[in-house]
Design a protein around this motif. Structure first.
Motif, PDB file in Angstrom:
ATOM      1  N   ALA A 171      24.566   9.419  26.213  1.00  0.00           N
ATOM      2  CA  ALA A 171      24.146   9.351  24.820  1.00  0.00           C
ATOM      3  C   ALA A 171      24.115  10.776  24.261  1.00  0.00           C
ATOM      4  CB  ALA A 171      22.766   8.737  24.727  1.00  0.00           C
ATOM      5  N   LYS A 172      24.434  10.875  22.958  1.00  0.00           N
ATOM      6  CA  LYS A 172      24.480  12.202  22.366  1.00  0.00           C
ATOM      7  C   LYS A 172      23.699  12.231  21.063  1.00  0.00           C
ATOM      8  CE  LYS A 172      28.969  13.381  24.299  1.00  0.00           C
ATOM      9  NZ  LYS A 172      29.213  12.094  24.968  1.00  0.00           N
ATOM     10  N   ILE A 173      23.304  13.464  20.690  1.00  0.00           N
ATOM     11  CA  ILE A 173      22.768  13.672  19.359  1.00  0.00           C
ATOM     12  C   ILE A 173      23.698  14.669  18.684  1.00  0.00           C
ATOM     13  CG2 ILE A 173      20.870  14.628  18.013  1.00  0.00           C
ATOM     14  CD1 ILE A 173      18.947  13.597  20.098  1.00  0.00           C
ATOM     15  N   VAL A 174      24.214  14.266  17.521  1.00  0.00           N
ATOM     16  CA  VAL A 174      25.125  15.142  16.791  1.00  0.00           C
ATOM     17  C   VAL A 174      24.294  15.895  15.757  1.00  0.00           C
ATOM     18  CG1 VAL A 174      27.226  15.256  15.435  1.00  0.00           C
ATOM     19  CG2 VAL A 174      26.903  13.409  17.093  1.00  0.00           C
ATOM     20  N   ILE A 175      24.419  17.210  15.743  1.00  0.00           N
ATOM     21  CA  ILE A 175      23.637  18.006  14.802  1.00  0.00           C
ATOM     22  C   ILE A 175      24.590  18.775  13.888  1.00  0.00           C
ATOM     23  CG2 ILE A 175      21.921  19.846  14.572  1.00  0.00           C
ATOM     24  CD1 ILE A 175      20.893  19.105  17.327  1.00  0.00           C
ATOM     25  N   HIS A 176      24.491  18.484  12.598  1.00  0.00           N
ATOM     26  CA  HIS A 176      25.334  19.167  11.616  1.00  0.00           C
ATOM     27  C   HIS A 176      24.609  20.402  11.125  1.00  0.00           C
ATOM     28  CE1 HIS A 176      28.218  15.814  11.231  1.00  0.00           C
ATOM     29  NE2 HIS A 176      27.173  15.150  11.746  1.00  0.00           N
ATOM     30  N   LEU A 177      25.342  21.516  11.034  1.00  0.00           N
ATOM     31  CA  LEU A 177      24.697  22.804  10.757  1.00  0.00           C
ATOM     32  C   LEU A 177      25.267  23.457   9.512  1.00  0.00           C
ATOM     33  CD1 LEU A 177      24.937  24.020  14.424  1.00  0.00           C
ATOM     34  CD2 LEU A 177      22.837  23.292  13.292  1.00  0.00           C
ATOM     35  N   ILE A 188      21.414  20.658   8.924  1.00  0.00           N
ATOM     36  CA  ILE A 188      21.562  19.865   7.691  1.00  0.00           C
ATOM     37  C   ILE A 188      21.024  18.460   7.965  1.00  0.00           C
ATOM     38  CG2 ILE A 188      23.148  18.971   5.954  1.00  0.00           C
ATOM     39  CD1 ILE A 188      25.139  21.116   6.909  1.00  0.00           C
ATOM     40  N   PHE A 189      21.648  17.809   8.934  1.00  0.00           N
ATOM     41  CA  PHE A 189      21.122  16.525   9.387  1.00  0.00           C
ATOM     42  C   PHE A 189      21.678  16.254  10.774  1.00  0.00           C
ATOM     43  CE2 PHE A 189      24.578  13.411   9.166  1.00  0.00           C
ATOM     44  CZ  PHE A 189      25.538  14.158   8.500  1.00  0.00           C
ATOM     45  N   PHE A 190      21.161  15.210  11.392  1.00  0.00           N
ATOM     46  CA  PHE A 190      21.616  14.891  12.740  1.00  0.00           C
ATOM     47  C   PHE A 190      21.589  13.389  12.926  1.00  0.00           C
ATOM     48  CE2 PHE A 190      17.306  14.002  14.093  1.00  0.00           C
ATOM     49  CZ  PHE A 190      16.584  14.743  13.191  1.00  0.00           C
ATOM     50  N   GLU A 191      22.365  12.956  13.907  1.00  0.00           N
ATOM     51  CA  GLU A 191      22.452  11.510  14.114  1.00  0.00           C
ATOM     52  C   GLU A 191      22.650  11.204  15.590  1.00  0.00           C
ATOM     53  OE1 GLU A 191      26.897  12.134  12.452  1.00  0.00           O
ATOM     54  OE2 GLU A 191      25.879  10.270  11.935  1.00  0.00           O
ATOM     55  N   GLU A 192      22.333   9.967  15.957  1.00  0.00           N
ATOM     56  CA  GLU A 192      22.488   9.549  17.348  1.00  0.00           C
ATOM     57  C   GLU A 192      23.886   9.009  17.566  1.00  0.00           C
ATOM     58  OE1 GLU A 192      18.719   7.646  19.413  1.00  0.00           O
ATOM     59  OE2 GLU A 192      18.966   7.024  17.326  1.00  0.00           O
ATOM     60  N   GLN A 193      24.346   9.160  18.814  1.00  0.00           N
ATOM     61  CA  GLN A 193      25.616   8.570  19.184  1.00  0.00           C
ATOM     62  C   GLN A 193      25.336   7.837  20.476  1.00  0.00           C
ATOM     63  OE1 GLN A 193      29.091  11.146  20.121  1.00  0.00           O
ATOM     64  NE2 GLN A 193      29.577  10.762  17.975  1.00  0.00           N
ATOM     65  N   TYR A 202      15.088  12.733  20.076  1.00  0.00           N
ATOM     66  CA  TYR A 202      15.513  12.445  18.713  1.00  0.00           C
ATOM     67  C   TYR A 202      14.303  12.231  17.805  1.00  0.00           C
ATOM     68  CZ  TYR A 202      18.086  10.220  14.904  1.00  0.00           C
ATOM     69  OH  TYR A 202      18.646   9.923  13.695  1.00  0.00           O
ATOM     70  N   ARG A 203      13.305  11.557  18.356  1.00  0.00           N
ATOM     71  CA  ARG A 203      12.111  11.269  17.566  1.00  0.00           C
ATOM     72  C   ARG A 203      11.379  12.563  17.208  1.00  0.00           C
ATOM     73  NH1 ARG A 203       6.918  10.097  18.105  1.00  0.00           N
ATOM     74  NH2 ARG A 203       6.835  10.612  20.321  1.00  0.00           N
ATOM     75  N   ARG A 204      11.208  13.432  18.221  1.00  0.00           N
ATOM     76  CA  ARG A 204      10.477  14.675  17.987  1.00  0.00           C
ATOM     77  C   ARG A 204      11.241  15.587  17.034  1.00  0.00           C
ATOM     78  NH1 ARG A 204       6.259  14.487  21.828  1.00  0.00           N
ATOM     79  NH2 ARG A 204       5.325  16.250  20.718  1.00  0.00           N
ATOM     80  N   LEU A 205      12.578  15.574  17.206  1.00  0.00           N
ATOM     81  CA  LEU A 205      13.394  16.404  16.313  1.00  0.00           C
ATOM     82  C   LEU A 205      13.235  15.938  14.864  1.00  0.00           C
ATOM     83  CD1 LEU A 205      15.480  18.674  16.082  1.00  0.00           C
ATOM     84  CD2 LEU A 205      17.278  17.019  16.577  1.00  0.00           C
ATOM     85  N   THR A 206      13.264  14.604  14.692  1.00  0.00           N
ATOM     86  CA  THR A 206      13.074  14.038  13.349  1.00  0.00           C
ATOM     87  C   THR A 206      11.743  14.515  12.759  1.00  0.00           C
ATOM     88  OG1 THR A 206      14.119  12.086  14.267  1.00  0.00           O
ATOM     89  CG2 THR A 206      13.262  11.894  12.039  1.00  0.00           C
ATOM     90  N   GLU A 207      10.706  14.454  13.588  1.00  0.00           N
ATOM     91  CA  GLU A 207       9.390  14.879  13.137  1.00  0.00           C
ATOM     92  C   GLU A 207       9.405  16.322  12.658  1.00  0.00           C
ATOM     93  OE1 GLU A 207       6.582  12.234  16.066  1.00  0.00           O
ATOM     94  OE2 GLU A 207       6.408  14.423  16.145  1.00  0.00           O
ATOM     95  N   GLU A 208       9.978  17.174  13.520  1.00  0.00           N
ATOM     96  CA  GLU A 208       9.980  18.605  13.207  1.00  0.00           C
ATOM     97  C   GLU A 208      10.741  18.888  11.921  1.00  0.00           C
ATOM     98  OE1 GLU A 208       8.086  20.899  14.403  1.00  0.00           O
ATOM     99  OE2 GLU A 208       7.282  19.289  15.656  1.00  0.00           O
TER     100      GLU A 208
END
Lengths: 381, 174
Positions: free
Chosen positions: A80-86, A67-72, A119-125
């Motif tokens: 550091a983490k990336i939170v991914i909502h599914l 759905i979306f994701f965010e940095e922590q 995070y950058r590449r994920l955003t791109e994809e």
């Protein structure tokens, strides 16, 4: 975590690898997943995780599930983490390490950094959505599984339905509360909506009946947002300020009484805007509204001290009383600084000083301005 | 005989110029009378503002307060308006202080002269201020410029005439 499914770790025909990062640990929501540290691979179609030692242990999620994701950001002792909502797991999903999970999000914890690039590449994809253009060859799903859901009847069916419902509400709640900015956005939409309804009522004043107006207004109330007095609803200029003054009169009485009948205008400003939430007042509107207290016969007054400090005070709060209390206190103690006086009365130093200055102006006190600071004495001259 | 300080001298606000007009007026009146009686007690005729600030007149060491230079000038300006003070320079750093105005001195001298039946007699200025006859009088030891002013005031009233003599000035009373 229950969205993950087992995979052989090989890329499909049209799939290409975007980036991979070592030393990533998976979290099921806020809990550590019962898997070791591994490599995370991002492809155009999937997010793949593989155990660092046991290459047999490999799981993936299609990117379309995100759905979306965010940095922590990292903290002390925290990577550091990336939170991914599914999205919720499809009913016919293939088996994975988790059968079910109470969380609708996962976290990637980057033990060996690399989260920024990832995070950058994920955003791109996610924005390019390349998986849509070149669908991977659909894995053959047994027909039985696809219809498995509808076939379940009886108690199992009811249970499944309840479970689904629970998941749905769970998701709604977490969506609403996990991300405050999202909530704010929604609240803004609500205000927007209520305002547009209010405007419609105003426009159609003549066209719609009294009953309908009331019904509309009750809708607004049921949304939990009373229509705040805004420039839009009340036009500009004096009428707006008059309404605002009345509103201020209502909400300021109690806090003023609590604070001994007087508050600095800045304090009032903070209090009012905190209460209003979204519909913030400009300082100018506030002052203009306060100036109307007297003409509207409200029990409040705006008072400007000689120093330019503005306060809102209760009408009943008389000047003589203030002066007498200042004189009494100073006489009792022999002499007082504004700070000491403020402590005695539980006022702000600024207001305490204004009172002392007022008493001085009336000739009841006199000052001693020395290196030790400004002290007030009873006027013995 | 020690100088008797007024009660205000030990009241800290006395050393801060009061912003309230009424209060300030009373405060200045108190300072004026303090300054005059102090100078009279110490027989001071000229005062330097900076020196005065450090002297007990404007500096109360006991309560650790002293009047600022600006405030002293305000006090002196007040005295000037009353005729008790004259600035000696434009920057107002030194002044002549007259704890009795010239007319008052003149009156005292004339009283003494007429009491002793010496109207129509000629005196030298030195005789008046330092002579043996005037030893018990208040104007004994008066500085010459002050004496001269007092006599000029009398002359204006027609009660005396200042005569220039070979070795100085003399005066004849009528």
């Amino acid at each position: 975590m229950d969205r993950f499914m087992w995979t052989n770790g090989l890329l499909e025909m049209n799939e290409t690898l975007v980036i991979h990062q070592r030393g990533v640990r998976l979290y099921d929501g806020d809990d550590k997943a019962k898997l070791d540290v591994g490599v995370v691979l991002l492809s155009t179609h999937r997010l793949i995780w593989r155990d660092q030692k046991n290459h047999e242990c490999c799981i993936c999620i299609p990117l379309s599930q995100i759905i979306f994701f965010e940095e922590q950001a990292a903290g002390i002792g925290k990577s550091a983490k990336i939170v991914i909502h599914l999205h919720p797991a499809p009913a016919n999903r293939e088996p994975g390490p988790y059968q079910n999970s109470k969380f609708s999000y996962i976290k990637l914890s980057f033990k060996e950094h690399g989260q920024i690039e990832f995070y950058r590449r994920l955003t791109e994809e996610i924005t390019q959505r390349r998986w849509e253009n070149t669908p991977v060859s659909q894995p053959i799903t047994p027909a039985g599984l696809k219809t498995g859901r509808t076939r379940a009847v009886g108690i199992v069916g009811i249970e499944r339905k309840l479970e689904e419902k629970r998941k749905e509400t769970d998701k709604n709640i977490s969506e609403a509360f996990e991300d405050l900015s999202k909530l704010m956005e929604k609240a803004k939409e609500m205000v927007e909506l209520s305002r547009s309804i209010a405007n419609k009522i105003k426009d159609k004043q003549g066209d719609i009946t009294e009953d309908e107006t009331i019904r509309f207004k009750s809708y607004l109330l049921s949304m939990g947002i009373a229509n705040p007095v805004t420039r839009e609803t009340h036009g500009s200029g004096t009428h707006y300020h008059m309404q605002l003054a009345k509103q201020l009169g209502d909400i300021l009485l109690a806090p003023l009484e609590e604070r001994g009948g007087m508050m600095a205008l800045t304090e009032v400003y903070c209090l009012v805007n905190r209460a209003r939430g979204m519909e913030l007042l400009s300082p100018e509107d506030m002052v203009n509204a306060c100036k109307l207290f007297e003409s509207l016969k409200l029990p409040l007054r705006l008072r400007v001290f000689d120093s330019g400090v503005m306060v809102v005070q209760l009408q009943s709060h008389s000047e003589e009383e203030m002066i007498t209390s200042a004189i009494d206190n100073v006489s009792e103690k022999g002499s007082l600084t504004a700070e000491e006086f403020a402590k005695l009365l539980g006022l702000s130093v600024l207001l305490a000083k204004e009172r002392l200055l007022l008493a001085e102006k009336m000739g009841h006190l006199c000052r001693d301005d020395s290196v030790e600071g400004l002290r007030f004495y009873p006027n013995l001259f | 005989m020690s100088f008797e300080w007024p009660w205000q001298y030990n009241f800290p606000p006395f050393f801060t110029l009061q912003p309230n007009a009424d209060t300030r007026q009373k405060q200045l009146a108190a300072w004026c009378s303090l300054a005059l009686s102090y100078c009279r007690h110490r027989k001071l005729y000229t005062v330097d503002v900076l020196e005065a600030q450090e002297s007990p007149m404007f500096n109360n060491k006991k309560i650790e307060r002293k009047l600022s230079v600006e405030a002293i000038q305000v006090v002196f300006e007040e005295l000037r308006k009353k005729g008790n003070l004259e600035w000696m320079d434009k920057n107002k750093t030194r002044c002549l202080i007259m704890w009795r105005r010239p007319e008052e001195w003149g009156k005292l001298i004339y009283q003494w002269v007429s009491k002793n039946g010496m109207v129509n007699t000629v005196f030298t200025l030195y005789e008046l201020s330092n002579g043996d006859d005037t030893e018990s009088e208040e104007f004994h030891g008066l500085e010459e410029w002050m004496l001269l002013r007092a006599l000029q005031a009398l002359q204006a009233d027609g009660k005396a005439e200042i005569i220039t003599m070979d070795d100085g000035k003399g005066v004849k009373f009528f």
